[in-house]
Design a protein around this motif. Structure first.
Motif, PDB file in Angstrom:
ATOM      1  N   UNK A 159     -52.590 -59.599  75.058  1.00 49.31           N
ATOM      2  CA  UNK A 159     -52.582 -58.741  76.525  1.00 49.31           C
ATOM      3  C   UNK A 159     -53.928 -59.052  76.892  1.00 49.31           C
ATOM      4  N   UNK A 160     -54.084 -59.017  78.492  1.00 48.73           N
ATOM      5  CA  UNK A 160     -55.543 -59.352  78.869  1.00 48.73           C
ATOM      6  C   UNK A 160     -55.818 -58.133  79.817  1.00 48.73           C
ATOM      7  N   UNK A 161     -55.380 -57.185  79.627  1.00 49.92           N
ATOM      8  CA  UNK A 161     -55.514 -55.905  80.634  1.00 49.92           C
ATOM      9  C   UNK A 161     -56.357 -54.805  80.217  1.00 49.92           C
ATOM     10  N   UNK A 162     -57.079 -55.238  79.191  1.00 51.85           N
ATOM     11  CA  UNK A 162     -58.047 -53.959  78.571  1.00 51.85           C
ATOM     12  C   UNK A 162     -57.611 -52.772  78.193  1.00 51.85           C
ATOM     13  N   UNK A 163     -58.105 -51.810  78.715  1.00 54.14           N
ATOM     14  CA  UNK A 163     -57.686 -50.356  78.554  1.00 54.14           C
ATOM     15  C   UNK A 163     -56.859 -49.929  79.678  1.00 54.14           C
ATOM     16  N   UNK A 164     -56.339 -50.771  80.654  1.00 56.64           N
ATOM     17  CA  UNK A 164     -55.524 -50.401  81.680  1.00 56.64           C
ATOM     18  C   UNK A 164     -54.238 -49.972  81.291  1.00 56.64           C
ATOM     19  N   UNK A 165     -53.697 -48.763  82.117  1.00 52.05           N
ATOM     20  CA  UNK A 165     -52.456 -48.099  81.714  1.00 52.05           C
ATOM     21  C   UNK A 165     -51.387 -48.327  82.791  1.00 52.05           C
ATOM     22  N   UNK A 166     -50.159 -48.432  82.285  1.00 55.42           N
ATOM     23  CA  UNK A 166     -49.014 -48.524  83.143  1.00 55.42           C
ATOM     24  C   UNK A 166     -48.021 -47.437  82.822  1.00 55.42           C
ATOM     25  N   UNK A 167     -47.219 -47.185  83.863  1.00 52.19           N
ATOM     26  CA  UNK A 167     -46.104 -46.110  83.623  1.00 52.19           C
ATOM     27  C   UNK A 167     -44.557 -46.569  83.504  1.00 52.19           C
ATOM     28  N   UNK A 168     -44.592 -47.658  82.429  1.00 47.92           N
ATOM     29  CA  UNK A 168     -43.318 -48.125  82.282  1.00 47.92           C
ATOM     30  C   UNK A 168     -41.888 -47.361  82.134  1.00 47.92           C
ATOM     31  N   UNK A 169     -41.027 -47.998  82.517  1.00 43.35           N
ATOM     32  CA  UNK A 169     -39.779 -47.366  82.158  1.00 43.35           C
ATOM     33  C   UNK A 169     -38.732 -48.505  82.093  1.00 43.35           C
ATOM     34  N   UNK A 170     -37.555 -48.125  82.047  1.00 39.89           N
ATOM     35  CA  UNK A 170     -36.264 -49.175  81.688  1.00 39.89           C
ATOM     36  C   UNK A 170     -36.000 -49.373  83.392  1.00 39.89           C
ATOM     37  N   UNK A 171     -35.341 -50.571  83.842  1.00 40.35           N
ATOM     38  CA  UNK A 171     -35.126 -50.422  84.933  1.00 40.35           C
ATOM     39  C   UNK A 171     -33.552 -49.716  85.531  1.00 40.35           C
ATOM     40  N   UNK A 172     -32.936 -49.708  84.282  1.00 40.59           N
ATOM     41  CA  UNK A 172     -31.840 -48.854  84.822  1.00 40.59           C
ATOM     42  C   UNK A 172     -32.136 -47.413  84.948  1.00 40.59           C
ATOM     43  N   UNK A 173     -33.231 -46.847  84.427  1.00 45.01           N
ATOM     44  CA  UNK A 173     -33.783 -45.577  84.664  1.00 45.01           C
ATOM     45  C   UNK A 173     -34.298 -45.374  86.240  1.00 45.01           C
ATOM     46  N   UNK A 174     -35.102 -46.628  86.642  1.00 47.04           N
ATOM     47  CA  UNK A 174     -35.415 -46.227  87.843  1.00 47.04           C
ATOM     48  C   UNK A 174     -34.348 -46.484  88.971  1.00 47.04           C
ATOM     49  N   UNK A 175     -33.111 -47.278  88.644  1.00 44.47           N
ATOM     50  CA  UNK A 175     -31.997 -47.390  89.321  1.00 44.47           C
ATOM     51  C   UNK A 175     -31.272 -46.031  89.475  1.00 44.47           C
ATOM     52  N   UNK A 176     -31.378 -45.434  88.489  1.00 39.63           N
ATOM     53  CA  UNK A 176     -30.688 -43.973  88.309  1.00 39.63           C
ATOM     54  C   UNK A 176     -31.079 -43.389  89.505  1.00 39.63           C
ATOM     55  N   UNK A 177     -32.222 -43.169  89.710  1.00 41.16           N
ATOM     56  CA  UNK A 177     -33.011 -42.262  90.574  1.00 41.16           C
ATOM     57  C   UNK A 177     -32.459 -42.645  91.984  1.00 41.16           C
ATOM     58  N   UNK A 178     -32.505 -44.076  92.263  1.00 43.60           N
ATOM     59  CA  UNK A 178     -31.971 -44.738  93.262  1.00 43.60           C
ATOM     60  C   UNK A 178     -30.710 -44.052  93.842  1.00 43.60           C
TER      61      UNK A 178
END
Length: 281
Positions: A159-178
């Protein structure tokens, strides 16, 4: 009540429909497809298919006529502002009463090059007078599959993002909220949908736990990162796009802390090791 899902033949839209059919009758659910052929499987499943494209405002107005609630799935980056303006204009003319729009994390303040189109679209929706929920989806775990695939093939998680952080989750979980927003859940106007932000080192640890494969975790230079993706078959121009995402993450553009996601879901997010195993099936 009538409901319409755009992008219904894509990944997010398909996941949303799976949840939506448990919340509202299929007989009241409409889907947008680019052609009769693309919408045939959904028609066979009992959905009302409307034909239209974002680039054609007339087709969108016809597609949205008689629709009460719209799940507006944002399109790719090509000419996005003009095309999405067509959707909002058509929704207003057609009398749509509510829009759930898939937006970008912290869109009000983000400096990411990806955020401007979403900020533009959010303003259009606000100015339209239509009730809304902005689904500010953080980052699909699926977006990391080139990195994950390269790691599984080579044993090196680069990876090349250093100490950067991300709020990852599965696409189906985002879609469930939608889907829940579309069905009428009492959500606020803005949902910052982000898991507790996580580093790539933590993601690699979860991948090791989920697969049992020991990985060499490498915080590499831009070129090392590009080379790692090209080694598993990605063209250089595509690898460079993924590098641009690394810049955003390194700059903290996806480091969004919020409790909205699990509150909206009504249950916990899938633990990373299990989510990664799911993607690698």
């Amino acid at each position: 009540m009538t409901y319409l899902v755009t992008g219904a033949t894509g990944g997010y839209g398909s996941y949303a429909l799976k949840v939506l059919k448990e919340l509202v009758p299929v007989s009241e659910t409409y889907v947008l497809a680019r052609s009769e052929e693309k919408g045939q499987a959904l028609k066979d499943a009992g959905y009302h298919v409307r034909i239209g494209t974002y680039s054609d405002e007339v087709s969108m107005k016809e597609a949205l006529t008689g629709i009460d609630r719209l799940l507006f799935v944002s399109m790719g980056t090509d000419n996005r502002q003009a095309n999405q303006k067509n959707v909002v204009s058509a929704a207003k003319e057609a009398g749509v009463s509510y829009i759930a729009y898939t937006s970008f994390p912290d869109a009000d303040n983000s400096k990411s090059g990806l955020s401007g189109d979403h900020r533009f679209t959010e303003k259009l929706i606000k100015d339209s007078g239509i009730a809304y929920t902005f689904l500010r989806n953080n980052w699909y775990l699926e977006n990391e599959m080139p990195i994950i695939g390269a790691a599984m093939a080579s044993g090196k998680f680069v990876y090349a993002a250093g100490e950067g952080k991300t709020g990852w989750a599965l696409k189906r979980e985002y879609a469930e909220v939608g889907a829940k927003a579309l069905a009428g859940s009492d959500f606020p106007e803005v949902l910052e949908l982000s898991r507790k932000p996580t580093t790539y080192v933590e993601l690699a640890e979860a991948l090791e736990k989920g697969t049992g494969k020991k990985l060499e975790v490498i915080s590499g230079s831009d070129q090392v990162f590009i080379d790692s993706l090209m080694a598993v078959g990605l063209p250089e121009n595509v690898a460079e796009i993924f590098l641009s995402f690394q810049y955003d993450i390194k700059d903290g553009q996806l480091d969004v802390n919020s409790t909205d996601f699990e509150k909206a879901l009504g249950h916990d997010l899938t633990p990373f090791p299990e989510a990664l195993k799911e993607l690698l099936k």
